[in-house]
Design a protein around this motif. Structure first.
Motif, PDB file in Angstrom:
ATOM      1  N   SER A 123       0.825  -1.206   0.000  1.00  0.00           N
ATOM      2  CA  SER A 123       0.000   0.000   0.000  1.00  0.00           C
ATOM      3  C   SER A 123       0.859   1.255   0.000  1.00  0.00           C
ATOM      4  CB  SER A 123      -0.932  -0.007   1.225  1.00  0.00           C
ATOM      5  OG  SER A 123      -1.857  -1.065   1.147  1.00  0.00           O
ATOM      6  N   VAL A 124       1.942   1.226   0.777  1.00  0.00           N
ATOM      7  CA  VAL A 124       2.850   2.381   0.798  1.00  0.00           C
ATOM      8  C   VAL A 124       3.485   2.575  -0.579  1.00  0.00           C
ATOM      9  CG1 VAL A 124       4.973   3.305   1.782  1.00  0.00           C
ATOM     10  CG2 VAL A 124       3.308   2.174   3.263  1.00  0.00           C
ATOM     11  N   ALA A 125       3.939   1.465  -1.189  1.00  0.00           N
ATOM     12  CA  ALA A 125       4.563   1.559  -2.508  1.00  0.00           C
ATOM     13  C   ALA A 125       3.571   2.038  -3.563  1.00  0.00           C
ATOM     14  CB  ALA A 125       5.138   0.201  -2.905  1.00  0.00           C
ATOM     15  N   THR A 126       2.351   1.521  -3.523  1.00  0.00           N
ATOM     16  CA  THR A 126       1.334   1.931  -4.497  1.00  0.00           C
ATOM     17  C   THR A 126       0.953   3.394  -4.320  1.00  0.00           C
ATOM     18  OG1 THR A 126       0.461  -0.323  -4.479  1.00  0.00           O
ATOM     19  CG2 THR A 126      -0.927   1.371  -5.458  1.00  0.00           C
ATOM     20  N   ALA A 127       0.881   3.840  -3.065  1.00  0.00           N
ATOM     21  CA  ALA A 127       0.584   5.250  -2.817  1.00  0.00           C
ATOM     22  C   ALA A 127       1.689   6.131  -3.384  1.00  0.00           C
ATOM     23  CB  ALA A 127       0.422   5.492  -1.318  1.00  0.00           C
ATOM     24  N   GLY A 128       2.942   5.683  -3.235  1.00  0.00           N
ATOM     25  CA  GLY A 128       4.046   6.436  -3.818  1.00  0.00           C
ATOM     26  C   GLY A 128       3.940   6.527  -5.325  1.00  0.00           C
ATOM     27  N   PHE A 129       3.547   5.416  -5.968  1.00  0.00           N
ATOM     28  CA  PHE A 129       3.365   5.444  -7.419  1.00  0.00           C
ATOM     29  C   PHE A 129       2.219   6.361  -7.820  1.00  0.00           C
ATOM     30  CE2 PHE A 129       1.100   3.672 -11.127  1.00  0.00           C
ATOM     31  CZ  PHE A 129       2.052   3.979 -12.099  1.00  0.00           C
ATOM     32  N   ALA A 130       1.145   6.349  -7.037  1.00  0.00           N
ATOM     33  CA  ALA A 130       0.005   7.221  -7.340  1.00  0.00           C
ATOM     34  C   ALA A 130       0.429   8.684  -7.284  1.00  0.00           C
ATOM     35  CB  ALA A 130      -1.134   6.958  -6.368  1.00  0.00           C
ATOM     36  N   PHE A 131       1.208   9.035  -6.264  1.00  0.00           N
ATOM     37  CA  PHE A 131       1.698  10.416  -6.179  1.00  0.00           C
ATOM     38  C   PHE A 131       2.626  10.731  -7.352  1.00  0.00           C
ATOM     39  CE2 PHE A 131       0.586  10.237  -1.557  1.00  0.00           C
ATOM     40  CZ  PHE A 131      -0.218  11.368  -1.546  1.00  0.00           C
ATOM     41  N   THR A 132       3.447   9.755  -7.761  1.00  0.00           N
ATOM     42  CA  THR A 132       4.333   9.964  -8.908  1.00  0.00           C
ATOM     43  C   THR A 132       3.527  10.215 -10.175  1.00  0.00           C
ATOM     44  OG1 THR A 132       6.021   8.537  -7.933  1.00  0.00           O
ATOM     45  CG2 THR A 132       6.160   8.926 -10.301  1.00  0.00           C
ATOM     46  N   ALA A 133       2.464   9.453 -10.367  1.00  0.00           N
ATOM     47  CA  ALA A 133       1.607   9.637 -11.541  1.00  0.00           C
ATOM     48  C   ALA A 133       0.948  11.016 -11.521  1.00  0.00           C
ATOM     49  CB  ALA A 133       0.548   8.538 -11.602  1.00  0.00           C
ATOM     50  N   MET A 134       0.530  11.464 -10.345  1.00  0.00           N
ATOM     51  CA  MET A 134      -0.087  12.786 -10.242  1.00  0.00           C
ATOM     52  C   MET A 134       0.936  13.871 -10.543  1.00  0.00           C
ATOM     53  SD  MET A 134      -2.404  12.051  -6.831  1.00  0.00           S
ATOM     54  CE  MET A 134      -3.039  13.722  -6.712  1.00  0.00           C
ATOM     55  N   LEU A 135       2.175  13.689 -10.071  1.00  0.00           N
ATOM     56  CA  LEU A 135       3.234  14.653 -10.374  1.00  0.00           C
ATOM     57  C   LEU A 135       3.545  14.667 -11.858  1.00  0.00           C
ATOM     58  CD1 LEU A 135       5.350  16.660  -9.358  1.00  0.00           C
ATOM     59  CD2 LEU A 135       6.893  14.731  -8.980  1.00  0.00           C
ATOM     60  N   THR A 136       3.543  13.484 -12.470  1.00  0.00           N
ATOM     61  CA  THR A 136       3.773  13.396 -13.910  1.00  0.00           C
ATOM     62  C   THR A 136       2.703  14.166 -14.673  1.00  0.00           C
ATOM     63  OG1 THR A 136       4.803  11.224 -13.675  1.00  0.00           O
ATOM     64  CG2 THR A 136       3.997  11.821 -15.866  1.00  0.00           C
ATOM     65  N   ALA A 137       1.465  14.027 -14.242  1.00  0.00           N
ATOM     66  CA  ALA A 137       0.371  14.749 -14.903  1.00  0.00           C
ATOM     67  C   ALA A 137       0.574  16.250 -14.791  1.00  0.00           C
ATOM     68  CB  ALA A 137      -0.965  14.343 -14.278  1.00  0.00           C
ATOM     69  N   GLN A 138       1.020  16.704 -13.616  1.00  0.00           N
ATOM     70  CA  GLN A 138       1.249  18.137 -13.433  1.00  0.00           C
ATOM     71  C   GLN A 138       2.386  18.620 -14.328  1.00  0.00           C
ATOM     72  OE1 GLN A 138       2.293  19.214  -9.439  1.00  0.00           O
ATOM     73  NE2 GLN A 138       2.288  21.399  -9.854  1.00  0.00           N
ATOM     74  N   MET A 139       3.474  17.861 -14.374  1.00  0.00           N
ATOM     75  CA  MET A 139       4.606  18.246 -15.213  1.00  0.00           C
ATOM     76  C   MET A 139       4.220  18.208 -16.682  1.00  0.00           C
ATOM     77  SD  MET A 139       7.659  16.216 -13.228  1.00  0.00           S
ATOM     78  CE  MET A 139       8.912  16.772 -14.387  1.00  0.00           C
ATOM     79  N   GLN A 140       3.391  17.235 -17.053  1.00  0.00           N
ATOM     80  CA  GLN A 140       2.980  17.138 -18.447  1.00  0.00           C
ATOM     81  C   GLN A 140       2.120  18.327 -18.854  1.00  0.00           C
ATOM     82  OE1 GLN A 140      -0.023  14.327 -19.732  1.00  0.00           O
ATOM     83  NE2 GLN A 140       1.390  13.500 -21.238  1.00  0.00           N
ATOM     84  N   ARG A 141       1.264  18.777 -17.942  1.00  0.00           N
ATOM     85  CA  ARG A 141       0.432  19.938 -18.277  1.00  0.00           C
ATOM     86  C   ARG A 141       1.294  21.163 -18.520  1.00  0.00           C
ATOM     87  NH1 ARG A 141      -2.979  17.791 -14.277  1.00  0.00           N
ATOM     88  NH2 ARG A 141      -2.085  19.182 -12.718  1.00  0.00           N
TER      89      ARG A 141
END
Length: 401
Positions: free
Chosen positions: A39-57
């Motif tokens: 769960s901790v690892a998946t949460a970290g990936f979820a935050f990474t994906a959200m950061l990627t979306a922000q950087m992509q925008r």
């Protein structure tokens, strides 16, 4: 008197704990710990994906070259240069003292932009129109020879003369300065220009057309050019599919179409075709939902650990906790696998493909990942329900105190 023996009273023996209960408790503890870590690892990936979306925008909003801030050739600063606003204040102060024509206003502004600090005895960093006007002690017409006339102004540090040809400031101490002066000649020598052209063609593996070569030479011969230093350094270069070319120095990125028309971009511009965030747009919806399902899975992992401990200790409440956990875990595991698959799909798609491509169905690989994780997630809840429904297990907990 005969003594009647008294038989000791013992509580009824609880049936031995079935092996299935022991295995259930031990494996549940192991899986609970693994689940919390996952769960901790998946949460970290979820935050990474959200950061990627922000950087992509941020990146996607400037993918079009025309939407990048163009690198405008600006005059080099001097110790006495001022900002555009300060130069406007200076022009207005002189014009209010003695009116200036539009042409003469432009000459004064050009001179003030480069040498505004010389015009007044105070620090122009705090200049205002009224303060500058108060520093002008005299003004009037002046004969400049051959029948030409102009305007003169006397300030606390010298005399300004303005005509339709230029503006000249003659300080009380120092050399005169003129509008149109170039503070630093940044044009490259013909040798440096030839070196840069050779580097562009060898680095990018391309052959520039005569029109493109002429554009590069014109740009680098400009005294105010700011796209290459001396000696020039070409970091990257490459062709466009339509016959154009691009190259990047340590100062700017230059794009030239097949006709020789240039576009000057800042170093923030991504290299054509190599932008890591040029692929399919990433949305934060899936990663946000993945974060919610991950939080639920983490909570259920803690619940599983508590239930397993009670089960191993023979507490009936442990069976109830594990039953409740299994019924809730089934939909959460299915939803979490779907959210993870969609998040992984979009995250990977952001690093490949063409910019602004239309949404495409999930790849077989991402579907396979989601299915595999989903099957793994629902397997243990089903096993727990099956084991807890066995007759021997029910009797064990019914007899337990």
């Amino acid at each position: 008197m005969p003594v009647i023996p008294v038989m000791p009273s013992y509580p009824p023996m609880a049936p031995a704990r079935p092996g299935a209960v022991t295995a259930l408790g031990v494996i549940s503890i192991i899986l609970a710990i693994v689940g919390m870590i996952a769960s901790v690892a998946t949460a970290g990936f979820a935050f990474t994906a959200m950061l990627t979306a922000q950087m992509q925008r941020i990146t996607a909003s400037t993918l079009d070259a025309q939407r990048y801030p163009l690198l405008v050739a600006a005059q080099a600063s001097t110790p006495d240069s001022v900002t555009d606003q300060q130069a406007d204040f200076i022009v207005e102060a002189f014009s209010r003292t003695r009116p200036l024509s539009p042409t003469r206003r432009q000459h004064v502004r050009s001179l003030a932009r480069m040498h505004g600090g010389k015009l007044f005895s105070f620090d122009v960093g705090n200049i205002t129109i009224l303060r500058a006007k108060a520093n002008i002690s005299d003004s009037g017409p002046v004969l400049l020879g051959t029948g030409r006339t102009g305007d003169f102004y006397v300030t606390g540090t010298g005399r300004l003369e303005v005509s339709d040809a230029n503006a000249i400031f003659r300080p009380d101490n120092g050399a005169a300065v003129r509008s149109g002066d170039v503070a630093v000649d940044r044009s490259l020598s013909e040798t440096d220009i030839t070196t840069l052209l050779s580097a562009v063609q060898s680095t990018g593996g391309l052959q520039l057309s005569p029109a493109q070569v002429g554009t590069v030479r014109r740009l680098l011969r400009d005294p105010e050019q700011s796209i290459a230093g001396a000696p020039p350094a070409v970091l990257f270069a490459g062709p466009f599919a339509d016959g154009g070319a691009w190259f990047e120095t340590d100062k700017a990125q230059v794009r030239i179409d097949s006709l020789g028309n240039e576009t000057l971009l800042s170093l923030d511009a991504p290299h054509p075709g190599t932008n890591l965030f040029a692929g399919r747009p990433v949305r934060t919806l899936w990663s946000q939902m993945l974060l919610v399902s991950t939080a639920a899975s983490g909570g259920l992992a803690i619940l599983l650990l508590i239930g397993a401990i009670f089960v191993l200790r023979g507490r009936p409440v442990g069976r109830k906790i594990l039953t409740f956990w299994s019924l809730i875990k089934l939909p959460v595991a299915i939803a979490g696998s779907v959210m993870l698959g969609l998040t992984v799909w979009e995250w990977l798609a952001a690093f490949s493909g063409e910019a602004n491509q239309q949404p495409t169905p999930p790849t077989p690989w991402s579907i396979g990942v989601a299915v595999a994780i989903g099957l793994f997630g629902i397997a243990w809840p089903i096993i727990v329900l099956v084991v807890l429904s066995r007759r021997s297990v029910k009797e064990h907990f019914q007899m337990a105190v």
